[in-house]
Design an enzyme around this catalytic site. Structure first.
Site, PDB file in Angstrom:
ATOM      1  N   GLU A  25     -10.408  -2.379   4.309  1.00  0.00           N
ATOM      2  CA  GLU A  25      -9.088  -1.827   4.621  1.00  0.00           C
ATOM      3  C   GLU A  25      -8.956  -0.436   3.994  1.00  0.00           C
ATOM      4  O   GLU A  25      -9.751  -0.038   3.143  1.00  0.00           O
ATOM      5  CB  GLU A  25      -7.992  -2.737   4.026  1.00  0.00           C
ATOM      6  CG  GLU A  25      -8.043  -4.167   4.517  1.00  0.00           C
ATOM      7  CD  GLU A  25      -6.919  -5.049   3.977  1.00  0.00           C
ATOM      8  OE1 GLU A  25      -6.336  -5.783   4.772  1.00  0.00           O
ATOM      9  OE2 GLU A  25      -6.633  -5.007   2.764  1.00  0.00           O
ATOM     10  N   ASP A  31       0.782  -1.242   0.000  1.00  0.00           N
ATOM     11  CA  ASP A  31       0.000   0.000   0.000  1.00  0.00           C
ATOM     12  C   ASP A  31       0.821   1.304   0.000  1.00  0.00           C
ATOM     13  O   ASP A  31       1.802   1.410   0.740  1.00  0.00           O
ATOM     14  CB  ASP A  31      -0.853   0.102   1.269  1.00  0.00           C
ATOM     15  CG  ASP A  31      -1.591  -1.160   1.600  1.00  0.00           C
ATOM     16  OD1 ASP A  31      -1.523  -2.124   0.827  1.00  0.00           O
ATOM     17  OD2 ASP A  31      -2.233  -1.193   2.661  1.00  0.00           O
TER      18      ASP A  31
HETATM   19  C1  FRU Z   1      -3.865  -3.648   2.702  1.00  0.00           C
HETATM   20  C2  FRU Z   1      -3.217  -4.070   4.000  1.00  0.00           C
HETATM   21  C3  FRU Z   1      -3.564  -3.086   5.091  1.00  0.00           C
HETATM   22  C4  FRU Z   1      -2.430  -3.260   6.056  1.00  0.00           C
HETATM   23  C5  FRU Z   1      -1.273  -3.485   5.126  1.00  0.00           C
HETATM   24  C6  FRU Z   1      -0.215  -4.399   5.677  1.00  0.00           C
HETATM   25  O1  FRU Z   1      -3.207  -4.100   1.568  1.00  0.00           O
HETATM   26  O2  FRU Z   1      -3.616  -5.370   4.339  1.00  0.00           O
HETATM   27  O3  FRU Z   1      -4.828  -3.288   5.667  1.00  0.00           O
HETATM   28  O4  FRU Z   1      -2.242  -2.138   6.861  1.00  0.00           O
HETATM   29  O5  FRU Z   1      -1.798  -4.044   3.946  1.00  0.00           O
HETATM   30  O6  FRU Z   1       0.908  -4.435   4.874  1.00  0.00           O
END
Ligand code: FRU
Length: 615
Positions: free
Chosen positions: A325, A155
């Site tokens: 998320e 992300d």
């Molecule tokens: C989304 C996610 C988020 C988390 C991150 C961990 O892709 O699962 O929810 O903070 O990646 O790397």
């Protein structure tokens, strides 16, 4: 794109072989003592800046405890090579100069004797070096998309704009090209095209690794860290997920972790806090993904330290599969009207429109405490998707962007196969930055569009094809794609369907690999077929056809397409229908063939540009 780096790196390949000339053999500065079947001490006695750790991707993580002057400094997890070295990753020794450094390594349990453990390939492949190589050399490494210099990325995080610079942080594993050791990497850009790499921004600490989050400029000094301090909220992921605060007094270069952390706790998984200063209510708003409960929690705070839960949104609404998320909440005008609406991004995984990760969004109103979603004429909440490709996830926007812009960027991959795509030294790029806007659809609903950020026009190089008018029939016409830069270009097409039932654009190479876009004016859809696009067999979820509504009443199809080695970003009708898809042709596509079916169609305008890449 020129990858300028502020870290001490030189720009050639980061492979063990290429280090041979630069590096010192382990024996000269690394002492290895095997203590048992799964425990080894690696003592470093060298002034070198980096220790290169040999990685074998298919193997298990070893736990590497970094002991400095007898104290545990940190623990990292690295897939240390057992039978062969796929690539190496640098471990920065420079900050330990003058100190005793021992890696107390615990490997997996599956050896029966110490003799067997000693045979692991890693022990003879540690290297010491002063400089590391991070060239943009891999075949599928994009030429003009942001990528980490090396290692895994997911992300985008913590983006803010300040003093002419767009800051981009990202979920990063500095120690391998699979997800692990989550850390905030950092890049910045003055033009959204050329990215400068900065040292690590936030590292794991006693509360856990550093998951996704956001930042904003505290113009009011509400937190008391200083006027225009950058405040960041992120999830600390240890045994539980808790929300942490950090701040930066040097424009995001370094962050100080707030000693009062955590500032928000929940009794079940909650993550990815997204903050903004609400100038109407004079408080901070924070949206938190209550991941497994499929809802977003809305908090307010006067100072980023004390947070009050005001409401929750989403139970039972929209796509409910997978986890919720990476939220984002912002207000935008609706084009062609005098109203404004609030947009709530809600990234979900799995459960996206074509499997795996996807970006759903809700349109509604926000009164500073509660988000109220718009319904359709039947009182239902329609599920809306920002991108109908498979490879745009975790999209969030920059805070404090100039000119009221809502500029956003996604992670250009999908959790279904992100760890298996055929790259090695790095994994994953970001999408191109995009401007988000709102429009009213023919059904009276408000939708979000996303178009390439205007700065990207600077990428246009030579106009290699310029067609003003050309009729198209079933036999089709073929146009060459620019040969320079190997598989990167921008295409603009305005095509009138005429009497055709369908129109197709086939991007192909001489290996017979192809990606096919098909427009159906009657259905008002555009599909993207990547089933024969090149390498597709690394995951059963990769070969796919994705379909977007075109929102154009079946009229002319306006396309803007960016190709960058392993990705195709397709924007239809000013970003109303968007598909972002990865493709891995074994050699670049060299041509685009346009056909019509069931009647002739007319190209009104076709422009193909090569891309200016700073070398
Ligand atoms: C989304 C996610 C988020 C988390 C991150 C961990 O892709 O699962 O929810 O903070 O990646 O790397």
């Amino acid at each position: 794109m020129k990858l300028k780096s502020q870290i001490a790196v030189s720009l050639t390949a980061l492979q063990l072989s290429s280090f041979a000339a630069l590096s010192v053999n382990a024996a000269d500065g690394v002492k290895i003592e095997h203590l048992g079947t799964n425990n080894t001490l690696v003592r470093i006695n060298s002034p070198a800046n980096y220790l290169l750790l040999p990685v074998q991707e298919a193997y298990d993580d070893a736990t590497v405890n970094v002991v400095v002057d007898g104290k545990l400094d940190k623990t990292i997890y690295v897939r240390l090579a057992k039978s062969k070295v796929d690539y190496s990753v640098p471990f920065d020794l420079s900050k330990y100069k003058g100190h005793d450094v021992v890696l107390n390594i615990v490997t997996s349990q599956n050896r029966s004797t110490v003799r067997e453990a000693k045979e692991d390939a890693c022990w003879s492949n540690f290297r010491l070096t002063d400089t590391i190589n991070v060239a943009n050399y891999e075949k599928y490494r994009p030429a003009y998309h942001h990528t980490p210099l090396y290692g895994w990325m997911n992300d985008p995080n913590g983006m803010f704009y300040k003093d002419g610079e767009w800051h981009l942080y990202y979920q990063w594993n500095p120690y391998g090209s699979k997800w692990q050791n989550m850390t905030w990497g950092h890049s910045s850009s003055t033009d959204l095209v050329n990215w400068q790499h900065h040292p690590t921004a936030i590292e794991p600490n006693g509360f856990g690794t550093v998951f996704s989050g956001s930042s904003a400029v505290d113009t009011e000094n509400s937190a008391g860290f200083g006027t225009d301090a950058v405040v960041a909220m992120y999830t600390s992921a240890g045994a539980s997920q808790i929300q942490s605060l950090a701040y930066s007094l040097d424009n995001g270069e370094t962050f100080t972790i707030y000693p009062g952390n955590p500032v928000i706790t929940q009794e079940s998984e909650a993550r990815d806090p997204n903050i903004f200063w609400n100038s109407e209510t004079n408080h901070w708003t924070l949206i938190l993904a209550h991941a497994l409960d499929h809802e977003m929690l809305i908090f307010t705070s006067p100072d980023t330290k004390e947070w009050t839960l005001q409401s929750s949104f989403g139970k039972g609404l929209g796509a409910q599969d997978g986890v919720w998320e990476c939220p984002d909440l912002f207000e935008l005008p609706v084009e062609g009207t005098d109203i404004k609406k609030w947009v709530l991004f809600c990234n979900i995984n799995p459960g996206g429109p074509f499997g795996g990760s996807g970006i759903q969004y809700f349109i509604g109103d926000f009164d500073g405490k509660t988000f109220t979603v718009d319904t359709d004429s039947n009182g239902n909440v329609p599920t809306k998707w920002l991108d109908y490709g498979k490879d745009n996830y975790a999209i969030v926007s920059w805070s404090d962007a100039p000119d009221n812009r809502r500029t956003a960027i996604g992670w250009m991959s999908n959790w279904q196969y992100a760890a298996e795509v055929p790259t090695k030294q790095f994994r994953s790029a970001n999408t191109l930055p995009r401007e988000i806007s709102l429009f009213k659809g023919a059904d009276g609903q408000i939708y979000a569009a996303s178009t390439p950020s205007p700065e990207l026009n600077a990428l246009r190089g030579k106009l290699t094809t310029n067609v003003k008018s050309s009729s198209i029939n079933a036999r089709g016409k073929t146009f060459a794609l620019p040969a320079e830069n190997d598989g990167v270009c921008e295409i603009l097409l305005d095509i009138e369907p005429g009497k055709a039932n369908s129109l197709s654009l086939t991007f192909s190479n001489d290996k017979g690999e192809k990606s096919v876009l098909t427009y159906s004016p009657n259905n008002e859809t555009l599909s993207f077929d990547r089933r024969e696009s090149g390498i597709v067999d690394f995951s059963q979820d990769f070969p796919a056809i994705t379909v977007t509504p075109t929102f154009n009443g079946g009229e002319n199809l306006l396309l803007r397409i960016y190709i960058d080695r392993a990705s195709m970003e397709v924007f239809a009708n000013d970003g109303k229908g968007v598909m972002t898809n990865l493709v891995f042709p074994t050699t670049p596509y060299t041509s685009m063939t346009v056909n019509s079916d069931g009647g002739s169609a007319k190209i009104k305008n076709l422009k193909i540009y090569s891309i200016n890449i700073e070398k």
